[in-house]
Design a protein around this motif. Structure first.
Motif, PDB file in Angstrom:
ATOM      1  N   ASN A  93       8.848 -20.397  17.056  1.00 57.31           N
ATOM      2  CA  ASN A  93       7.834 -19.867  16.144  1.00 57.31           C
ATOM      3  C   ASN A  93       6.753 -19.139  16.945  1.00 57.31           C
ATOM      4  O   ASN A  93       5.711 -19.701  17.278  1.00 57.31           O
ATOM      5  CB  ASN A  93       7.229 -21.001  15.318  1.00 57.31           C
ATOM      6  N   ILE A 130       4.929 -27.606  16.686  1.00 56.49           N
ATOM      7  CA  ILE A 130       5.236 -26.303  17.292  1.00 56.49           C
ATOM      8  C   ILE A 130       5.732 -26.484  18.726  1.00 56.49           C
ATOM      9  O   ILE A 130       6.680 -25.828  19.165  1.00 56.49           O
ATOM     10  CB  ILE A 130       4.004 -25.391  17.265  1.00 56.49           C
ATOM     11  N   GLU A 151      -1.033 -17.986  17.514  1.00 57.81           N
ATOM     12  CA  GLU A 151      -2.178 -18.593  16.833  1.00 57.81           C
ATOM     13  C   GLU A 151      -2.811 -19.673  17.705  1.00 57.81           C
ATOM     14  O   GLU A 151      -4.044 -19.740  17.849  1.00 57.81           O
ATOM     15  CB  GLU A 151      -1.718 -19.190  15.509  1.00 57.81           C
ATOM     16  N   ILE A 201      -6.268 -26.653  12.484  1.00 54.72           N
ATOM     17  CA  ILE A 201      -5.070 -26.904  13.289  1.00 54.72           C
ATOM     18  C   ILE A 201      -5.068 -28.360  13.749  1.00 54.72           C
ATOM     19  O   ILE A 201      -5.869 -28.763  14.593  1.00 54.72           O
ATOM     20  CB  ILE A 201      -5.011 -25.971  14.512  1.00 54.72           C
ATOM     21  N   TYR A 235       0.315 -30.703  13.940  1.00 50.00           N
ATOM     22  CA  TYR A 235       0.861 -29.344  13.870  1.00 50.00           C
ATOM     23  C   TYR A 235       1.197 -28.824  15.263  1.00 50.00           C
ATOM     24  O   TYR A 235       2.260 -28.225  15.482  1.00 50.00           O
ATOM     25  CB  TYR A 235      -0.153 -28.419  13.192  1.00 50.00           C
ATOM     26  N   ALA A 242       3.160 -18.830  15.430  1.00 55.53           N
ATOM     27  CA  ALA A 242       2.344 -20.031  15.591  1.00 55.53           C
ATOM     28  C   ALA A 242       1.854 -20.173  17.029  1.00 55.53           C
ATOM     29  O   ALA A 242       0.711 -20.585  17.267  1.00 55.53           O
ATOM     30  CB  ALA A 242       3.145 -21.265  15.186  1.00 55.53           C
TER      31      ALA A 242
END
Length: 214
Positions: free
Chosen positions: A190, A183, A196, A175, A179, A193
């Motif tokens: 999302n 997000i 995550e 990650i 990224y 995500a």
């Protein structure tokens, strides 16, 4: 694992000062950082020797002991805004070449001199960097580009020098800082995500709370 290294361009420190331009209330910040002349500085869990943090809620602390900004972005900002940006202009302690947001992952452990550090979260742009450069939209531009920089936590204290290299010793996630910025600012819906990221052990708890709110 690929052995990645970064080159330290500048080590920067600053003192807390009042940056307000009105007499209504003080706005204290250590955003005005400049290169140090000392050959060797001590790096502790609280940060770099001689550096100060005025806002300990949003800066400093275990997960934000050291701020890094990629040297490669400086030319972009100078061209876009048609002004000079001396080293330390983004409030960073380390101006670093070779470790962009796209190349740097949460949980990465680096060796710098005697110290071991770990990448903990992106740097969130605020009005103080806008204030320093008299560019109101600078935090928005940083969000749009993803040129945020990032924070480190200190795993092992020790002396560091501008002559040291940052050497990637361990990578525990895929990650990247880029990224997470994507997000957080551009793909807020999302949820997969976000879950995550919330489950990513090495990501700073304050950032996890932030993405849950957004």
């Amino acid at each position: 694992m690929e052995i990645k290294t970064g080159t330290i361009i500048s080590l920067n420190i600053g003192k807390s000062i009042n940056i307000a331009d009105t007499g209504e209330r003080e706005i204290n910040s250590a955003i005005y950082k400049s290169p140090v002349l000392e050959d060797i500085l001590s790096l502790t869990k609280n940060g770099l020797q001689g550096d100060e943090q005025a806002d300990l809620v949003n800066h400093g602390g275990f997960d934000k002991a050291l701020c890094v900004y990629p040297f490669e972005h400086y030319q972009y900002w100078q061209n876009k805004l048609n002004k000079d940006f001396p080293m330390g202009s983004f409030g960073e302690n380390i101006t670093l070449a070779g470790m962009l947001e796209t190349d740097t992952n949460i949980g990465d452990i680096w060796e710098i001199g005697e110290a071991l550090v770990q990448v903990s979260q992106p740097r969130m742009p605020c009005y103080k960097v806008a204030k320093r450069h008299d560019v109101v939209k600078l935090p928005l531009y940083i969000q749009e580009t993803g040129y945020s920089g990032y924070y480190l936590r200190i795993l092992k204290e020790g002396d560091i020098s501008v002559r040291d290299r940052c050497i990637l010793k361990k990578r525990s996630s895929n990650i990247s800082i880029a990224y997470i910025n994507q997000i957080t600012y551009h793909d807020k819906a999302n949820m997969k995500a976000k879950v995550e990221l919330t489950n990513l052990e090495e990501l700073a708890e304050s950032w996890k709370r932030n993405i849950q709110i957004k």
